[in-house]
Motif scaffolding. Structure first.
Motif, short mmCIF file in Angstrom:
data_model
loop_
_atom_site.label_atom_id
_atom_site.label_comp_id
_atom_site.label_asym_id
_atom_site.label_seq_id
_atom_site.Cartn_x
_atom_site.Cartn_y
_atom_site.Cartn_z
N THR A 153 0.83 -1.20 0.00
CA THR A 153 0.00 0.00 0.00
C THR A 153 0.86 1.24 0.00
OG1 THR A 153 -2.00 0.96 0.98
CG2 THR A 153 -0.24 0.28 2.51
N ILE A 154 0.22 2.38 -0.15
CA ILE A 154 0.84 3.68 0.10
C ILE A 154 0.04 4.33 1.22
CG2 ILE A 154 1.39 5.96 -0.84
CD1 ILE A 154 1.69 4.69 -3.59
N ASN A 155 0.73 4.71 2.27
CA ASN A 155 0.09 5.20 3.48
C ASN A 155 -0.03 6.72 3.41
OD1 ASN A 155 -1.15 4.56 5.86
ND2 ASN A 155 0.72 4.43 7.08
N VAL A 156 -1.25 7.21 3.40
CA VAL A 156 -1.52 8.61 3.09
C VAL A 156 -1.81 9.40 4.36
CG1 VAL A 156 -3.01 10.18 1.80
CG2 VAL A 156 -2.40 7.94 0.82
N CYS A 157 -1.04 10.46 4.59
CA CYS A 157 -1.28 11.36 5.71
C CYS A 157 -2.27 12.44 5.28
CB CYS A 157 0.02 12.02 6.14
SG CYS A 157 1.24 10.89 6.81
N VAL A 158 -3.34 12.58 6.04
CA VAL A 158 -4.37 13.56 5.73
C VAL A 158 -5.35 13.61 6.92
CG1 VAL A 158 -6.09 12.05 4.62
CG2 VAL A 158 -5.79 14.36 3.75
N PRO A 159 -5.95 14.75 7.23
CA PRO A 159 -5.83 16.05 6.58
C PRO A 159 -4.70 16.89 7.15
CG PRO A 159 -7.54 16.13 8.22
CD PRO A 159 -7.02 14.72 8.24
N GLY A 160 -4.56 18.10 6.60
CA GLY A 160 -3.51 18.99 7.06
C GLY A 160 -4.00 20.11 7.95
N GLY A 161 -5.29 20.06 8.32
CA GLY A 161 -5.83 21.19 9.06
C GLY A 161 -6.45 20.84 10.39
N TYR A 163 4.68 -0.04 3.21
CA TYR A 163 4.09 1.23 3.61
C TYR A 163 4.86 2.48 3.17
CZ TYR A 163 1.44 -1.79 6.81
OH TYR A 163 0.64 -2.76 7.33
N PRO A 164 5.16 2.65 1.89
CA PRO A 164 5.65 3.97 1.46
C PRO A 164 4.64 5.06 1.86
CG PRO A 164 5.97 2.36 -0.27
CD PRO A 164 5.14 1.68 0.78
N VAL A 165 5.13 6.28 2.00
CA VAL A 165 4.35 7.35 2.61
C VAL A 165 4.00 8.44 1.59
CG1 VAL A 165 4.36 9.19 4.35
CG2 VAL A 165 5.41 6.96 4.86
N THR A 166 2.74 8.85 1.59
CA THR A 166 2.34 10.11 0.97
C THR A 166 2.10 11.10 2.10
OG1 THR A 166 1.37 9.23 -1.07
CG2 THR A 166 0.46 11.28 -0.25
N THR A 167 2.86 12.17 2.08
CA THR A 167 2.75 13.17 3.13
C THR A 167 1.70 14.21 2.75
OG1 THR A 167 4.04 14.66 4.55
CG2 THR A 167 4.56 14.68 2.20
N THR A 168 1.46 15.16 3.62
CA THR A 168 0.58 16.29 3.31
C THR A 168 1.19 17.54 3.91
OG1 THR A 168 -1.73 17.03 3.28
CG2 THR A 168 -0.93 16.09 5.34
N PHE A 169 0.50 18.67 3.78
CA PHE A 169 1.09 19.91 4.28
C PHE A 169 0.12 20.62 5.21
CE2 PHE A 169 -0.47 20.58 -0.04
CZ PHE A 169 -1.33 21.68 0.08
N ASP A 170 0.73 21.36 6.11
CA ASP A 170 -0.02 22.08 7.14
C ASP A 170 -0.87 23.19 6.52
OD1 ASP A 170 -0.57 23.14 9.87
OD2 ASP A 170 0.60 24.82 9.10
N LEU A 171 -2.10 23.29 6.99
CA LEU A 171 -2.98 24.37 6.54
C LEU A 171 -3.31 25.35 7.66
CD1 LEU A 171 -5.40 22.20 4.39
CD2 LEU A 171 -3.86 23.96 3.51
N LEU A 172 -2.94 25.02 8.87
CA LEU A 172 -3.30 25.87 10.00
C LEU A 172 -2.54 27.19 10.00
CD1 LEU A 172 -3.51 23.17 12.85
CD2 LEU A 172 -5.40 24.24 11.57
N THR A 173 -1.33 27.19 9.39
CA THR A 173 -0.49 28.39 9.41
C THR A 173 -0.53 29.13 8.07
OG1 THR A 173 1.46 27.12 8.72
CG2 THR A 173 1.06 27.34 11.10
N ARG A 174 -1.59 28.92 7.30
CA ARG A 174 -1.65 29.45 5.94
C ARG A 174 -1.66 30.98 5.89
NH1 ARG A 174 -6.48 27.34 7.49
NH2 ARG A 174 -8.32 28.72 7.42
N ASP A 175 -2.04 31.64 6.97
CA ASP A 175 -2.09 33.11 6.98
C ASP A 175 -0.80 33.72 7.51
OD1 ASP A 175 -4.68 33.27 5.93
OD2 ASP A 175 -5.60 33.05 7.90
N ALA A 234 4.87 11.17 -2.41
CA ALA A 234 3.87 12.07 -2.98
C ALA A 234 3.34 12.98 -1.89
CB ALA A 234 2.73 11.28 -3.62
N VAL A 235 2.42 13.88 -2.29
CA VAL A 235 1.79 14.83 -1.37
C VAL A 235 0.28 14.75 -1.56
CG1 VAL A 235 1.52 17.26 -0.76
CG2 VAL A 235 3.76 16.38 -1.40
N LYS A 236 -0.45 14.72 -0.47
CA LYS A 236 -1.91 14.67 -0.53
C LYS A 236 -2.49 16.06 -0.25
CE LYS A 236 -6.00 12.61 -0.66
NZ LYS A 236 -6.49 11.65 0.35
N ILE A 237 -3.51 16.41 -1.01
CA ILE A 237 -4.34 17.58 -0.70
C ILE A 237 -5.77 17.07 -0.58
CG2 ILE A 237 -4.62 18.20 -3.14
CD1 ILE A 237 -4.70 21.14 -2.21
#
Length: 370
Positions: free
Chosen positions: A66-74, A96-108, A130-133
């Motif tokens: 599988t690919i293990n997906v990190c989500v959500p970012g907020g 378990y390769p990883v798909t990361t995501t990015f932080d949305l809490l600090t978007r401002d 990869a990166v998840k949105i």
């Protein structure tokens, strides 16, 4: 040379070639479907955030990775998800390769894009593929003016440009099924979800962006960043519209789709139309399930029985999917009768693993020691 003899020679050769090619195609079509356990199955969309030996054992027994997906970012769990996902990858790099995501809490905050890119690069250095949105972009988070932030917002352009430059795919779950914008319907594949998760059921909520607006914003990402590889989760949120999927696959050469949690939607389309989509775009469709095991979201720790129940349901889903994609004739899926696709072995190999291996560069990920 006599013209009639010349013409016969050319047409005769063409007939022989056509006959030969026809025999080759017929032979390929008649190739036997591989046994379920023999074909490698890569589930590109999992959320497994606990080290559960019975899940590892299941994957080994039925030949799944599988690919293990990190989500959500907020929601504040990003650090925990990253830690657990990379720990699992370190112990079981082939599973378990990883798909990361990015932080949305600090978007401002100032320099958001630069800090996000730096954080993603650290994840890539540890082996993220990869990166998840997630759908929170479009129908949850807002800007300082109180307007919903769509996925093509300029805020994210430097991030997309960076991913395109370094060749990392964007795994995009954007929008929801069209059912989210329609009245609840007990015959819908998504009735259970929206009837129990009303926060995502947007019918009668005109303040939210429409399905079409979010899909257009997703498409605009690919217009602005044509070299970015985008994998549209859940059939690109166009599970109701096979023609719309085909049109976008034709228009955007770096757009791909995966079927996680939407095989049930495919089973409601005429089998010949679904089969035709796979035949036309065999290199652009990936397998996935979207099964989640996320103890950090539970009020109490899971029990051994609950873990085993998850393993059992996961195996049933994998086998039911195989019966639909590889089987022949009538089959039962989600308690409904449907016609199996009986995809040719060459397409099954691409769908179940080769496309994922190529897009996510999994050979390198599997060999890597984080």
């Amino acid at each position: 040379m006599n013209f009639s003899i010349f013409l016969f020679a050319r047409t005769g050769l063409a007939s022989v070639l056509a006959c030969t090619l026809g025999l080759i195609a017929a032979s390929a079509a008649a190739a036997p479907t591989p046994a379920y356990e023999k074909i490698l199955k890569i589930d590109v969309h999992s959320h497994i955030f606990e080290d559960v030996p019975t899940i590892h054992a299941l994957f080994a027994r039925i030949n799944v990775r599988t690919i293990n997906v990190c989500v959500p970012g907020g929601d504040g769990h990003l650090a925990l998800m990253d830690r657990v996902a990379f720990e699992l990858y370190g112990k079981h790099p082939q599973l378990y390769p990883v798909t990361t995501t990015f932080d949305l809490l600090t978007r401002d905050e100032p320099a958001y894009a630069a800090r996000t890119i730096a954080a993603l690069d650290r994840a890539f250095a540890r082996g993220a593929v990869a990166v998840k949105i997630w759908k929170e972009v479009g129908i949850e988070i807002k800007n300082r003016d109180g307007k919903f932030i769509l996925p093509d917002d300029p805020l994210f352009d430097p991030i997309y440009a960076h991913l395109a430059k370094i060749g990392k795919p964007l795994h995009a779950h954007l929008a929801e099924p069209i059912d989210a914008w329609l009245p609840l319907d007990k015959d819908s594949s998504h009735y259970s979800y929206y009837s129990t998760n009303p926060q995502w059921h947007l019918y009668g909520k005109p303040e939210y962006p429409s399905h079409a607006a979010i899909i257009a914003a997703r498409d605009n990402i690919m217009k602005k960043h044509p070299t970015l590889v985008v994998v549209g989760a859940h059939l690109g949120s166009l599970e109701h519209d096979l023609e719309g999927i085909a049109e976008r696959l034709a228009r955007y050469p770096n757009f791909h789709i995966e079927v996680s949690a939407r095989t049930r939607n495919l089973t409601r389309h005429p089998a010949e139309k679904v089969r035709a989509l796979f035949e036309k775009f065999p290199d652009r469709i990936l397998y996935g399930v979207d099964a989640g095991w996320m103890p950090h979201r539970r009020d109490t720790p899971p029990t051994a029985a609950q873990r085993q129940g998850h393993v059992n349901s996961l195996e049933l889903r994998y086998r039911a999917d195989w019966d639909y994609y590889a089987g022949q004739g009538e089959t039962t899926y989600n308690n409904r009768q449907t016609e199996a696709l009986h995809l040719p072995p060459a397409i099954l190999e691409k769908f179940y693993h080769a496309n994922a291996e190529r897009l996510f560069k999994l050979d390198a990920a599997w060999k890597r020691m984080p």
